[in-house]
Motif scaffolding. Structure first.
Motif, PDB file in Angstrom:
ATOM      1  N   VAL A  43       0.847  -1.188   0.000  1.00 32.01           N
ATOM      2  CA  VAL A  43       0.000   0.000   0.000  1.00 32.01           C
ATOM      3  C   VAL A  43       0.885   1.241   0.000  1.00 32.01           C
ATOM      4  CG1 VAL A  43      -1.769   1.286   1.261  1.00 32.01           C
ATOM      5  CG2 VAL A  43      -1.806  -1.227   1.262  1.00 32.01           C
ATOM      6  N   THR A  44       0.602   2.178  -0.898  1.00 24.53           N
ATOM      7  CA  THR A  44       1.247   3.482  -0.853  1.00 24.53           C
ATOM      8  C   THR A  44       0.419   4.363   0.072  1.00 24.53           C
ATOM      9  OG1 THR A  44       2.061   3.238  -3.117  1.00 24.53           O
ATOM     10  CG2 THR A  44       2.082   5.455  -2.176  1.00 24.53           C
ATOM     11  N   VAL A  45       0.935   4.653   1.247  1.00 15.92           N
ATOM     12  CA  VAL A  45       0.175   5.382   2.258  1.00 15.92           C
ATOM     13  C   VAL A  45       0.177   6.869   1.907  1.00 15.92           C
ATOM     14  CG1 VAL A  45       0.864   3.640   3.942  1.00 15.92           C
ATOM     15  CG2 VAL A  45       2.103   5.809   3.848  1.00 15.92           C
ATOM     16  N   PRO A  46      -0.751   7.655   2.476  1.00 18.72           N
ATOM     17  CA  PRO A  46      -0.829   9.073   2.125  1.00 18.72           C
ATOM     18  C   PRO A  46       0.473   9.839   2.321  1.00 18.72           C
ATOM     19  CG  PRO A  46      -2.823   8.411   3.257  1.00 18.72           C
ATOM     20  CD  PRO A  46      -1.891   7.243   3.325  1.00 18.72           C
ATOM     21  N   ALA A  47       1.305   9.434   3.275  1.00 18.13           N
ATOM     22  CA  ALA A  47       2.580  10.123   3.496  1.00 18.13           C
ATOM     23  C   ALA A  47       3.606   9.811   2.417  1.00 18.13           C
ATOM     24  CB  ALA A  47       3.144   9.749   4.866  1.00 18.13           C
ATOM     25  N   GLY A  48       3.274   8.861   1.517  1.00 17.31           N
ATOM     26  CA  GLY A  48       4.161   8.542   0.402  1.00 17.31           C
ATOM     27  C   GLY A  48       4.952   7.265   0.567  1.00 17.31           C
ATOM     28  N   HIS A  49       4.992   6.706   1.765  1.00 21.21           N
ATOM     29  CA  HIS A  49       5.723   5.458   1.988  1.00 21.21           C
ATOM     30  C   HIS A  49       4.966   4.279   1.373  1.00 21.21           C
ATOM     31  CE1 HIS A  49       7.909   7.864   4.879  1.00 21.21           C
ATOM     32  NE2 HIS A  49       6.808   8.057   5.592  1.00 21.21           N
ATOM     33  N   LYS A  50       5.713   3.229   1.046  1.00 24.49           N
ATOM     34  CA  LYS A  50       5.110   1.970   0.612  1.00 24.49           C
ATOM     35  C   LYS A  50       5.296   0.947   1.726  1.00 24.49           C
ATOM     36  CE  LYS A  50       5.602   2.585  -4.375  1.00 24.49           C
ATOM     37  NZ  LYS A  50       6.077   1.985  -5.651  1.00 24.49           N
ATOM     38  N   ARG A  51       4.190   0.307   2.086  1.00 21.57           N
ATOM     39  CA  ARG A  51       4.233  -0.661   3.170  1.00 21.57           C
ATOM     40  C   ARG A  51       3.479  -1.920   2.781  1.00 21.57           C
ATOM     41  NH1 ARG A  51       7.625   2.274   4.226  1.00 21.57           N
ATOM     42  NH2 ARG A  51       8.022   3.492   6.130  1.00 21.57           N
ATOM     43  N   GLY A  52       4.041  -3.083   3.152  1.00 18.88           N
ATOM     44  CA  GLY A  52       3.385  -4.353   2.869  1.00 18.88           C
ATOM     45  C   GLY A  52       2.517  -4.787   4.027  1.00 18.88           C
ATOM     46  N   TYR A  53       1.287  -5.222   3.723  1.00 18.90           N
ATOM     47  CA  TYR A  53       0.360  -5.685   4.755  1.00 18.90           C
ATOM     48  C   TYR A  53      -0.252  -7.010   4.329  1.00 18.90           C
ATOM     49  CZ  TYR A  53       0.724  -0.869   6.394  1.00 18.90           C
ATOM     50  OH  TYR A  53       1.209   0.340   6.837  1.00 18.90           O
ATOM     51  N   SER A  54      -0.278  -7.970   5.253  1.00 19.09           N
ATOM     52  CA  SER A  54      -0.895  -9.258   4.964  1.00 19.09           C
ATOM     53  C   SER A  54      -2.402  -9.096   4.808  1.00 19.09           C
ATOM     54  CB  SER A  54      -0.608 -10.244   6.097  1.00 19.09           C
ATOM     55  OG  SER A  54       0.762 -10.533   6.183  1.00 19.09           O
ATOM     56  N   LEU A  55      -2.980  -9.917   3.936  1.00 20.97           N
ATOM     57  CA  LEU A  55      -4.427  -9.940   3.762  1.00 20.97           C
ATOM     58  C   LEU A  55      -5.011 -10.912   4.785  1.00 20.97           C
ATOM     59  CD1 LEU A  55      -4.393  -9.926  -0.120  1.00 20.97           C
ATOM     60  CD2 LEU A  55      -5.151  -8.064   1.356  1.00 20.97           C
ATOM     61  N   VAL A  56      -6.001 -10.443   5.548  1.00 20.86           N
ATOM     62  CA  VAL A  56      -6.455 -11.209   6.711  1.00 20.86           C
ATOM     63  C   VAL A  56      -7.635 -12.121   6.416  1.00 20.86           C
ATOM     64  CG1 VAL A  56      -5.621  -9.389   8.213  1.00 20.86           C
ATOM     65  CG2 VAL A  56      -8.029  -9.423   7.586  1.00 20.86           C
ATOM     66  N   GLU A  57      -8.198 -12.031   5.211  1.00 24.96           N
ATOM     67  CA  GLU A  57      -9.299 -12.917   4.834  1.00 24.96           C
ATOM     68  C   GLU A  57      -8.771 -14.045   3.952  1.00 24.96           C
ATOM     69  OE1 GLU A  57     -12.161 -12.795   6.151  1.00 24.96           O
ATOM     70  OE2 GLU A  57     -12.015 -10.839   7.129  1.00 24.96           O
ATOM     71  N   PRO A  58      -9.518 -15.154   3.827  1.00 23.72           N
ATOM     72  CA  PRO A  58      -9.000 -16.317   3.108  1.00 23.72           C
ATOM     73  C   PRO A  58      -8.801 -16.128   1.616  1.00 23.72           C
ATOM     74  CG  PRO A  58     -10.740 -16.959   4.628  1.00 23.72           C
ATOM     75  CD  PRO A  58     -10.749 -15.472   4.580  1.00 23.72           C
ATOM     76  N   GLY A  59      -9.467 -15.141   1.006  1.00 21.60           N
ATOM     77  CA  GLY A  59      -9.259 -14.888  -0.413  1.00 21.60           C
ATOM     78  C   GLY A  59      -9.999 -15.851  -1.313  1.00 21.60           C
ATOM     79  N   GLY A  60      -9.519 -15.956  -2.557  1.00 22.30           N
ATOM     80  CA  GLY A  60     -10.165 -16.798  -3.548  1.00 22.30           C
ATOM     81  C   GLY A  60      -9.971 -16.238  -4.939  1.00 22.30           C
ATOM     82  N   ALA A  61     -10.774 -16.725  -5.885  1.00 23.05           N
ATOM     83  CA  ALA A  61     -10.576 -16.389  -7.292  1.00 23.05           C
ATOM     84  C   ALA A  61     -11.039 -14.987  -7.649  1.00 23.05           C
ATOM     85  CB  ALA A  61     -11.300 -17.415  -8.167  1.00 23.05           C
ATOM     86  N   ARG A  62     -12.124 -14.505  -7.046  1.00 25.52           N
ATOM     87  CA  ARG A  62     -12.664 -13.194  -7.412  1.00 25.52           C
ATOM     88  C   ARG A  62     -13.101 -12.433  -6.150  1.00 25.52           C
ATOM     89  NH1 ARG A  62     -14.017 -12.039 -12.480  1.00 25.52           N
ATOM     90  NH2 ARG A  62     -15.862 -10.823 -11.874  1.00 25.52           N
ATOM     91  N   PRO A  63     -12.134 -12.050  -5.324  1.00 26.49           N
ATOM     92  CA  PRO A  63     -12.521 -11.340  -4.097  1.00 26.49           C
ATOM     93  C   PRO A  63     -13.097  -9.967  -4.410  1.00 26.49           C
ATOM     94  CG  PRO A  63     -10.154 -11.254  -4.407  1.00 26.49           C
ATOM     95  CD  PRO A  63     -10.679 -12.189  -5.461  1.00 26.49           C
ATOM     96  N   ARG A  64     -14.029  -9.522  -3.605  1.00 26.99           N
ATOM     97  CA  ARG A  64     -14.627  -8.195  -3.756  1.00 26.99           C
ATOM     98  C   ARG A  64     -13.927  -7.156  -2.900  1.00 26.99           C
ATOM     99  NH1 ARG A  64     -17.766  -7.264  -8.210  1.00 26.99           N
ATOM    100  NH2 ARG A  64     -18.591  -9.292  -8.839  1.00 26.99           N
ATOM    101  N   GLU A  65     -13.030  -7.601  -2.013  1.00 23.08           N
ATOM    102  CA  GLU A  65     -12.357  -6.655  -1.144  1.00 23.08           C
ATOM    103  C   GLU A  65     -11.041  -7.240  -0.661  1.00 23.08           C
ATOM    104  OE1 GLU A  65     -15.476  -6.320   1.738  1.00 23.08           O
ATOM    105  OE2 GLU A  65     -14.613  -7.877   3.041  1.00 23.08           O
ATOM    106  N   TYR A  66     -10.133  -6.363  -0.315  1.00 24.81           N
ATOM    107  CA  TYR A  66      -8.918  -6.725   0.395  1.00 24.81           C
ATOM    108  C   TYR A  66      -9.031  -6.131   1.796  1.00 24.81           C
ATOM    109  CZ  TYR A  66      -6.779  -7.661  -4.207  1.00 24.81           C
ATOM    110  OH  TYR A  66      -6.498  -8.146  -5.455  1.00 24.81           O
ATOM    111  N   VAL A  67      -8.714  -6.927   2.810  1.00 22.29           N
ATOM    112  CA  VAL A  67      -8.795  -6.462   4.195  1.00 22.29           C
ATOM    113  C   VAL A  67      -7.414  -6.569   4.820  1.00 22.29           C
ATOM    114  CG1 VAL A  67      -9.900  -6.731   6.437  1.00 22.29           C
ATOM    115  CG2 VAL A  67     -11.188  -7.246   4.344  1.00 22.29           C
ATOM    116  N   VAL A  68      -6.936  -5.442   5.364  1.00 23.06           N
ATOM    117  CA  VAL A  68      -5.646  -5.419   6.043  1.00 23.06           C
ATOM    118  C   VAL A  68      -5.829  -4.850   7.445  1.00 23.06           C
ATOM    119  CG1 VAL A  68      -4.367  -5.153   3.887  1.00 23.06           C
ATOM    120  CG2 VAL A  68      -5.003  -3.115   5.194  1.00 23.06           C
ATOM    121  N   CYS A  69      -4.940  -5.225   8.336  1.00 19.97           N
ATOM    122  CA  CYS A  69      -4.923  -4.672   9.693  1.00 19.97           C
ATOM    123  C   CYS A  69      -3.559  -4.038   9.924  1.00 19.97           C
ATOM    124  CB  CYS A  69      -5.182  -5.759  10.730  1.00 19.97           C
ATOM    125  SG  CYS A  69      -6.855  -6.430  10.678  1.00 19.97           S
ATOM    126  N   VAL A  70      -3.563  -2.817  10.406  1.00 23.51           N
ATOM    127  CA  VAL A  70      -2.324  -2.052  10.569  1.00 23.51           C
ATOM    128  C   VAL A  70      -2.132  -1.715  12.045  1.00 23.51           C
ATOM    129  CG1 VAL A  70      -1.055   0.016   9.919  1.00 23.51           C
ATOM    130  CG2 VAL A  70      -2.590  -1.085   8.261  1.00 23.51           C
TER     131      VAL A  70
END
Length: 316
Positions: A43-70
């Motif tokens: 994720v490119t955060v508003p301050a300009g940094h790039k940070r990696g975040y794990s996706l907390v939901e199981p996912g699949g072929a056509r997810p409608r959302e990505y969920v991260v916890c920071v």
């Protein structure tokens, strides 16, 4: 080639005083690129940094959302603080397509060990397996206190151990790891002290059964000194054990762009012209690893390595 997405924050809520959950969706309501448990996004955060975040939901072929916890880290370099301070419902963020350096491999049984915010990829794996009716999925979830435990109410089953160190001290992991079992895969994600402990306690296990992911890619493996040759001008740059290749090159006057400096965004990628690489990042594809390295965390696997500016030569 990984693509960048512009996603909108549709939900933002605190799970604990320090951990906030963000739901990212396509502004037009479309499906997002597929992913499997263990994947992360950058994720490119508003301050300009790039940070990696794990996706907390199981996912699949056509997810409608990505969920991260920071988890907010006030002593960090500003990425998590910007997510907590600057991101609200409706904020649009540039997000990479998912990558997965911590995949869930098939196994008869599993032992998951999560420390603090390290629960994020582990949660996706446990939810995927249990939703499919799998048994033999054990979880050890280690946190400082109940108040600092994201998803606390989800893990109260007979195969779950949630341990808070504030009143009980550290959990003794040895009874869970003393006897190696080739039918069990151990997955561990958490802070460096937990990772070191699990590595030590599983030294007698078959290496292929142990899977580790730290909060960042930095700090993994033994660091040895080496020499980097900067190909454009032949400059020889000593890289001591305590210094990253990125930092050593900068000290020598070589300009290298960077952002996360944790091995999850790829901004500081360099072309490798000669020498072996000890890859420690969490973002490179197998193809990228053949001819490049991420300078903030990866190191030479040979006494000398020749590097230069990276040019992404994808076919037109």
């Amino acid at each position: 080639m990984s693509s960048e997405l512009r996603l909108r924050v549709s939900e933002a809520a605190d799970l604990t005083p320090a951990v906030r959950r963000f739901v990212l969706r396509d502004p037009d309501g479309g499906a997002l690129p597929a992913y499997e448990p263990g994947a992360h996004v950058v994720v490119t955060v508003p301050a300009g940094h790039k940070r990696g975040y794990s996706l907390v939901e199981p996912g699949g072929a056509r997810p409608r959302e990505y969920v991260v916890c920071v988890r907010r880290d006030d002593a960090g370099r500003g990425g998590s603080a910007s997510m907590h301070r600057d991101v609200t419902m409706g904020t649009e963020l540039v997000v990479s397509a998912p990558a997965n350096g911590f995949p869930l491999e098939p196994s008869p049984r599993y032992l998951f060990i999560a420390g603090g915010i390290g629960i994020t990829p582990i949660r996706a794996m446990v939810r995927r397996l249990r939703a499919g009716g799998r048994t033999g999925v054990r979880l050890l979830y280690l946190t400082r206190s109940a108040a600092e435990t994201p998803f606390l109410n989800e893990f109260g089953g007979p195969e779950d151990t949630v341990h808070h160190s504030d009143g009980h001290g550290p959990l003794d992991l040895w009874p869970h790891l003393a006897v190696p079992d080739d039918d069990v895969r151990v997955y561990c994600c958490g802070p460096a002290p937990l990772m070191r402990a699990v590595r030590t306690l599983t030294a007698h296990w078959r290496a292929s059964r142990i899977h580790m992911e730290e909060f960042t890619a930095a700090g993994t493996g033994m660091s040895l000194p080496f020499t980097a040759v900067w190909a454009p001008d032949g400059r020889r740059v000593p890289v001591p054990a305590h210094l990253s290749l990125l930092a050593a090159l900068r000290r020598a006057g070589v300009r290298v762009d960077s952002s996360c400096e944790a091995g999850v965004c790829g901004t500081c990628r360099l072309t490798v012209l000669d020498g072996e690489v000890d890859h420690r990042d969490a973002v490179s594809t197998e193809k990228e690893r053949l001819g490049s390295m991420v300078a903030c965390v990866s190191r030479a696997g040979s006494p000398e390595i020749v590097v230069g500016p990276y040019e992404n030569e994808e076919p037109v």
